[in-house]
Design a protein around this motif. Structure first.
Motif, PDB file in Angstrom:
ATOM      1  N   LYS A  70       0.779  -1.170  -0.012  1.00  0.00           N
ATOM      2  CA  LYS A  70      -0.057  -0.065   0.000  1.00  0.00           C
ATOM      3  C   LYS A  70       0.993   1.372  -0.174  1.00  0.00           C
ATOM      4  CE  LYS A  70      -3.544  -2.695   0.258  1.00  0.00           C
ATOM      5  NZ  LYS A  70      -3.575  -3.397  -1.229  1.00  0.00           N
ATOM      6  N   LEU A  71       2.006   1.244  -0.585  1.00  0.00           N
ATOM      7  CA  LEU A  71       2.957   2.392  -0.837  1.00  0.00           C
ATOM      8  C   LEU A  71       2.540   2.959  -1.874  1.00  0.00           C
ATOM      9  CD1 LEU A  71       6.717   1.963   0.048  1.00  0.00           C
ATOM     10  CD2 LEU A  71       4.883   3.468   1.359  1.00  0.00           C
ATOM     11  N   GLU A  72       1.664   4.241  -1.932  1.00  0.00           N
ATOM     12  CA  GLU A  72       1.494   4.887  -3.092  1.00  0.00           C
ATOM     13  C   GLU A  72       2.479   4.917  -4.309  1.00  0.00           C
ATOM     14  OE1 GLU A  72      -0.181   8.728  -2.201  1.00  0.00           O
ATOM     15  OE2 GLU A  72      -2.102   7.807  -2.462  1.00  0.00           O
ATOM     16  N   PHE A  73       3.679   5.341  -3.879  1.00  0.00           N
ATOM     17  CA  PHE A  73       5.127   5.412  -4.530  1.00  0.00           C
ATOM     18  C   PHE A  73       5.973   4.681  -4.242  1.00  0.00           C
ATOM     19  CE2 PHE A  73       2.414   9.143  -5.749  1.00  0.00           C
ATOM     20  CZ  PHE A  73       2.323   9.182  -7.061  1.00  0.00           C
ATOM     21  N   PRO A  74       6.674   3.867  -5.230  1.00  0.00           N
ATOM     22  CA  PRO A  74       7.932   3.054  -4.719  1.00  0.00           C
ATOM     23  C   PRO A  74       9.185   3.904  -4.218  1.00  0.00           C
ATOM     24  CG  PRO A  74       7.772   2.905  -6.796  1.00  0.00           C
ATOM     25  CD  PRO A  74       6.663   4.000  -6.560  1.00  0.00           C
ATOM     26  N   LYS A 166      -3.359   7.700  -9.782  1.00  0.00           N
ATOM     27  CA  LYS A 166      -3.221   8.919  -9.595  1.00  0.00           C
ATOM     28  C   LYS A 166      -3.427   9.957 -10.957  1.00  0.00           C
ATOM     29  CE  LYS A 166      -2.161   9.205  -5.260  1.00  0.00           C
ATOM     30  NZ  LYS A 166      -2.929   9.997  -4.034  1.00  0.00           N
ATOM     31  N   VAL A 167      -3.249   9.070 -12.017  1.00  0.00           N
ATOM     32  CA  VAL A 167      -3.262   9.608 -13.428  1.00  0.00           C
ATOM     33  C   VAL A 167      -3.864   8.698 -14.231  1.00  0.00           C
ATOM     34  CG1 VAL A 167      -0.789   8.959 -13.865  1.00  0.00           C
ATOM     35  CG2 VAL A 167      -1.795  11.066 -14.949  1.00  0.00           C
ATOM     36  N   LYS A 168      -4.671   9.291 -15.276  1.00  0.00           N
ATOM     37  CA  LYS A 168      -5.264   8.341 -16.212  1.00  0.00           C
ATOM     38  C   LYS A 168      -5.012   8.853 -17.784  1.00  0.00           C
ATOM     39  CE  LYS A 168      -9.139   5.890 -13.953  1.00  0.00           C
ATOM     40  NZ  LYS A 168      -9.001   6.438 -12.911  1.00  0.00           N
ATOM     41  N   LEU A 204       6.964  15.930 -15.312  1.00  0.00           N
ATOM     42  CA  LEU A 204       7.320  17.365 -14.710  1.00  0.00           C
ATOM     43  C   LEU A 204       5.834  17.809 -14.117  1.00  0.00           C
ATOM     44  CD1 LEU A 204       9.634  19.240 -14.709  1.00  0.00           C
ATOM     45  CD2 LEU A 204       8.543  20.514 -16.549  1.00  0.00           C
ATOM     46  N   GLY A 205       4.856  17.241 -14.706  1.00  0.00           N
ATOM     47  CA  GLY A 205       3.513  17.664 -14.221  1.00  0.00           C
ATOM     48  C   GLY A 205       2.989  17.007 -13.046  1.00  0.00           C
ATOM     49  N   LEU A 206       3.825  15.771 -12.576  1.00  0.00           N
ATOM     50  CA  LEU A 206       3.391  15.030 -11.355  1.00  0.00           C
ATOM     51  C   LEU A 206       4.240  15.230 -10.217  1.00  0.00           C
ATOM     52  CD1 LEU A 206       3.598  11.463 -13.162  1.00  0.00           C
ATOM     53  CD2 LEU A 206       1.190  12.697 -12.575  1.00  0.00           C
ATOM     54  N   GLN A 207       5.204  16.222 -10.397  1.00  0.00           N
ATOM     55  CA  GLN A 207       5.736  16.605  -9.236  1.00  0.00           C
ATOM     56  C   GLN A 207       5.184  17.114  -7.967  1.00  0.00           C
ATOM     57  OE1 GLN A 207       9.296  19.585  -9.682  1.00  0.00           O
ATOM     58  NE2 GLN A 207       8.317  19.960 -11.356  1.00  0.00           N
ATOM     59  N   ASP A 208       4.114  17.760  -8.153  1.00  0.00           N
ATOM     60  CA  ASP A 208       3.494  18.166  -7.020  1.00  0.00           C
ATOM     61  C   ASP A 208       2.593  17.098  -6.146  1.00  0.00           C
ATOM     62  OD1 ASP A 208       4.733  20.444  -6.941  1.00  0.00           O
ATOM     63  OD2 ASP A 208       2.992  21.501  -8.579  1.00  0.00           O
ATOM     64  N   ILE A 210       3.813  13.862  -5.692  1.00  0.00           N
ATOM     65  CA  ILE A 210       4.444  12.880  -4.947  1.00  0.00           C
ATOM     66  C   ILE A 210       5.253  13.844  -3.729  1.00  0.00           C
ATOM     67  CG2 ILE A 210       6.568  11.306  -5.290  1.00  0.00           C
ATOM     68  CD1 ILE A 210       5.988  11.124  -8.190  1.00  0.00           C
ATOM     69  N   ARG A 211       5.383  13.111  -2.702  1.00  0.00           N
ATOM     70  CA  ARG A 211       6.100  13.793  -1.596  1.00  0.00           C
ATOM     71  C   ARG A 211       7.155  13.007  -1.438  1.00  0.00           C
ATOM     72  NH1 ARG A 211       1.979  13.896   3.163  1.00  0.00           N
ATOM     73  NH2 ARG A 211       0.229  15.178   2.076  1.00  0.00           N
ATOM     74  N   TYR A 212       8.234  14.102  -1.992  1.00  0.00           N
ATOM     75  CA  TYR A 212       9.829  13.619  -1.904  1.00  0.00           C
ATOM     76  C   TYR A 212      10.188  13.881  -0.451  1.00  0.00           C
ATOM     77  CZ  TYR A 212       9.719  12.820  -6.852  1.00  0.00           C
ATOM     78  OH  TYR A 212       9.157  12.298  -8.161  1.00  0.00           O
ATOM     79  N   ASP A 213      11.112  13.289   0.165  1.00  0.00           N
ATOM     80  CA  ASP A 213      11.662  13.341   1.379  1.00  0.00           C
ATOM     81  C   ASP A 213      12.855  14.133   1.512  1.00  0.00           C
ATOM     82  OD1 ASP A 213      12.700  13.117   4.025  1.00  0.00           O
ATOM     83  OD2 ASP A 213      12.092  11.009   4.276  1.00  0.00           O
ATOM     84  N   SER A 214      12.697  15.524   1.906  1.00  0.00           N
ATOM     85  CA  SER A 214      14.172  16.219   1.782  1.00  0.00           C
ATOM     86  C   SER A 214      15.056  15.764   2.654  1.00  0.00           C
ATOM     87  CB  SER A 214      13.786  17.637   1.969  1.00  0.00           C
ATOM     88  OG  SER A 214      13.147  17.733   3.073  1.00  0.00           O
ATOM     89  N   ASP A 215      14.841  15.234   3.714  1.00  0.00           N
ATOM     90  CA  ASP A 215      15.818  14.716   4.719  1.00  0.00           C
ATOM     91  C   ASP A 215      16.302  13.532   3.848  1.00  0.00           C
ATOM     92  OD1 ASP A 215      15.231  16.459   6.569  1.00  0.00           O
ATOM     93  OD2 ASP A 215      13.969  15.164   7.667  1.00  0.00           O
ATOM     94  N   PHE A 216      15.920  12.859   3.455  1.00  0.00           N
ATOM     95  CA  PHE A 216      16.581  11.496   2.680  1.00  0.00           C
ATOM     96  C   PHE A 216      17.341  12.183   1.346  1.00  0.00           C
ATOM     97  CE2 PHE A 216      16.341   8.760  -0.859  1.00  0.00           C
ATOM     98  CZ  PHE A 216      16.851   7.651  -0.395  1.00  0.00           C
ATOM     99  N   ASN A 217      16.777  13.051   0.797  1.00  0.00           N
ATOM    100  CA  ASN A 217      17.734  13.655  -0.401  1.00  0.00           C
ATOM    101  C   ASN A 217      19.022  14.099   0.205  1.00  0.00           C
ATOM    102  OD1 ASN A 217      15.784  12.823  -1.982  1.00  0.00           O
ATOM    103  ND2 ASN A 217      14.648  15.290  -1.975  1.00  0.00           N
TER     104      ASN A 217
END
Ligand code: ZN
Length: 478
Positions: A70-74, A166-168, A204-208, A210-217
């Protein structure tokens, strides 16, 4: 990539706007720093199994992670936050599709001490693989957000969004056709030239969403950058060792100054036009002498000298041109300069102010200079047009716009300490992808600049030729 041409830029209220920076919401550099780290593990798989097979394998992993956990994004950042059972389950599944050695290089960053479940499945003491080298090569391949490998990764981001609902994409749309065929078409196929940009634009349109983890980055890039030393790319122009030619030229300029000085002193001592013109020439000569005597050809100061010699040349021509409108122009020019000096002196004489000590403004000497001038030189003349009309307009009016456009404008960057000059002279690029190609300050003075000699001589030649048309020089100087 399309070459940047000046025509592609638009002038917006006096500001040149590059075509891409006009696109709303486009964050440059965002790919590498923000989005790449979480999908970087797929890059290792794609590199090993190639475009089609690699995408197929990653596609299966994406679907498995979504359906089972059930992770939305891998995102790698999110997988590492799951509990032990979940992490182990995912990594076991991955090893059914991918040989452990493929992800082994990542254990250099995600080591056993901090990430035991990942390391347990992919670390192997017996492997003879240079992990650092593999990671660095891969960063180079994915750093550019338009590379083939980056486009594949970005395709997987879209695929993740499709799996997560999330997108079709509607049937019949060109983007749907592109996405359907993309994984099964080799990059060398002509169609891919159209499809790759479509994939990138969609991602590019999907950026917002997906929640990227800034601490991880931050962790990812810190580990990456600490693996390697800076590889500085220092610009160094070869400097001349023998200055015979330059010295010979300066000596000729000196003889010309000597000749004009004799002419003025002996035959025209009261000719203010001559005094002004040959003095400006003398000033140019002296700056050029400094250039040669102190070997400033490849230094920042050299640019300042060329700029000044250009300005002097333009001023000489401008004064002669304006003489018809202002018969008093020679006195006005002197008056203007002395007036400016006097204004500064008054500030130094103002007892109500905190007068600087040990300033390079020598109050006594400058006061004596001003005292020695006749009152006539302080006449309240109209001198406004000297500063009102800037150097660019003066250059145009004397038909020397090229000098302004090609040299003066550039050297002014140095005189004013603008970023272009700073970047070229003291900023050194690091050629390490894992350091994100950052810059360092050239505090060890290893970098120099291209020599100004040719340009300097060219402008001095022009000055001499012009003066010769007013005060003819003996044959031997020309
Ligand atoms: Zn570096």
């Amino acid at each position: 990539m399309e070459k940047l041409k000046l025509e592609n830029y638009k002038m917006k209220k006096g500001v040149l706007v590059a075509p891409f920076s006009e696109l709303p919401g486009l964050r440059l550099g965002n790919w590498t720093y923000q989005r790449l780290p979480s999908f970087f593990w797929f890059a290792l798989i794609l590199k090993e199994y190639d475009h089609s097979d690699g995408l197929e394998i990653c596609g299966k992993i994406i679907k498995y992670i979504h359906d089972t956990h059930k992770l939305e994004f891998p995102l790698f950042s999110e997988i590492l936050k799951l509990d032990e059972t979940q992490q182990v389950d995912i990594f076991v599944y991955v090893t059914t599709l991918v040989e452990p050695k493929v992800l082994y290089p990542l254990t250099l960053i995600f080591s056993y001490s901090k990430y035991p479940f990942f390391a347990k499945h992919f670390y192997d003491d017996d492997l003879n693989i240079d992990r650092k080298k593999v990671l660095m090569e891969l960063i180079k391949d994915t750093y550019d957000n338009q590379s083939e490998l980056s486009s594949d990764l970005r395709f997987l981001i879209i695929w993740s969004a499709v799996v997560a609902n999330k997108v079709k994409f509607m049937r019949g749309l060109s983007i749907t056709e592109a996405l359907t065929n993309y994984p099964y078409t080799p990059h060398s196929d002509d169609n891919m030239r159209l499809w790759r940009p479509s994939v990138r634009a969609t991602e590019l349109g999907l950026q917002d969403i997906i929640r990227y983890d800034s601490d991880f980055n931050m962790f990812f890039w810190k580990e990456m950058s600490e693996m390697t030393q800076c590889e500085l790319f220092v610009f160094h122009y070869e400097e001349k060792e023998n200055f015979d030619e330059e010295k010979l030229y300066v000596d000729k300029c000196k003889k010309i100054a000597e000749y004009y000085n004799g002419l003025f002193q002996n035959f025209h001592p009261l000719d203010s036009k001559m005094e002004v013109l040959i003095s400006i020439y003398g000033y140019s000569y002296k700056r050029m002498l400094e250039l040669v005597e102190h070997n400033l050809f490849n230094q920042i100061s050299g640019r300042s000298i060329v700029r000044n010699i250009i300005e002097n040349y333009i001023m000489i021509k401008y004064l002669v041109l304006e003489e018809t409108n202002h018969p008093n122009i020679w006195k006005e020019f002197v008056s203007y300069g002395l007036g400016q000096l006097k204004l500064i002196l008054l500030k130094y004489k103002d007892k109500s102010r905190n007068i600087p000590v040990d300033s390079h403004f020598n109050v006594d000497y400058i006061e004596s200079i001003l005292d020695s001038e006749t009152d006539e030189k302080f006449l309240n003349l109209d001198t406004r047009y000297f500063d009102k009309k800037n150097i660019r307009e003066k250059a145009i009016s004397v038909d020397e716009k090229d000098l302004f456009d090609f040299y003066y404008d550039y050297d002014s960057q140095y005189e004013h300490g603008l970023w272009g000059a700073i970047r070229e002279s003291i900023s050194v690029s690091c050629n390490t992808a894992t350091h994100q190609y950052h810059h360092t300050i050239d505090y060890e003075n290893k970098q120099n600049l291209s020599s100004v000699w040719n340009d300097c001589k060219k402008v001095m030649d022009k000055t001499i030729i012009y003066l010769n048309s007013i005060y003819p020089l003996p044959e031997k100087f020309i």
